[in-house]
Design a protein around this motif. Structure first.
Motif: not given
Length: 168
Positions: A51-59, A68-71, A86-98
């Motif tokens: 399922l789409p989501g961030p690479f990890t569940n670390n928040v 745009k949501t930044f984690i 490791p430096m982790q930043v997750f970005i959610h916009e328009n139903t997709s994650w980076q």
């Protein structure tokens, strides 16, 4: 279906760690704590559903700017030492994650989007200084050698930053 219990094995993902399961039209949907969502077609062919989501569940921090949501996924211990994630930043916009991951910088603490352009943002880190990004590309890394930031260990590159704010 006579109500008898069934045994489920899907060894290619390891030992099942089932949290919940639902049967729907002869298929079983399994919420597995280790393997995620598993679909068992006709109770025999099992497939892991990604399922789409961030690479990890670390928040540690979440913020939003113009849709745009930044984690940030860093952390500190109870005594404010590094968790060394490791430096982790997750970005959610328009139903997709980076997912932005960097192994040379540890513990991203906060993300501050530029209010004029949310593709431009800053990331604080607990030991790696202040990072500036635009369109997912790191533009600058500010630390004691190129800014007024100071290291907590004299002579070593170790600038700890948590909170961020921007002047108008």
């Amino acid at each position: 279906d006579d109500g008898s219990p069934i045994t489920i094995t899907y060894n290619k993902w390891g030992t099942p760690n089932i949290s919940q399961a639902v049967i729907d039209e002869g298929n079983i949907w399994i919420a597995d704590l280790s393997s995620g969502l598993i679909k068992g077609e006709n109770m025999s062919v099992f497939n892991n559903m990604v399922l789409p989501g961030p690479f990890t569940n670390n928040v540690i921090y979440i913020t939003n700017s113009n849709g745009k949501t930044f984690i940030s996924g860093g952390a500190v211990t109870n005594s404010w030492n590094n968790q060394d994630r490791p430096m982790q930043v997750f970005i959610h916009e328009n139903t997709s994650w980076q997912s932005l991951i960097s192994y040379d910088i540890k513990d991203a603490m906060r993300v501050l989007p530029d209010p004029e352009n949310n593709n431009h943002y800053f990331v604080s880190s607990w030991g790696g200084g202040l990072l500036e990004y635009k369109d997912g590309i790191r533009l600058n890394k500010y630390n004691e050698s190129n800014s007024p930031l100071q290291s907590i260990i004299p002579g070593s590159p170790y600038s700890r930053i948590c909170g961020l704010a921007m002047d108008k």
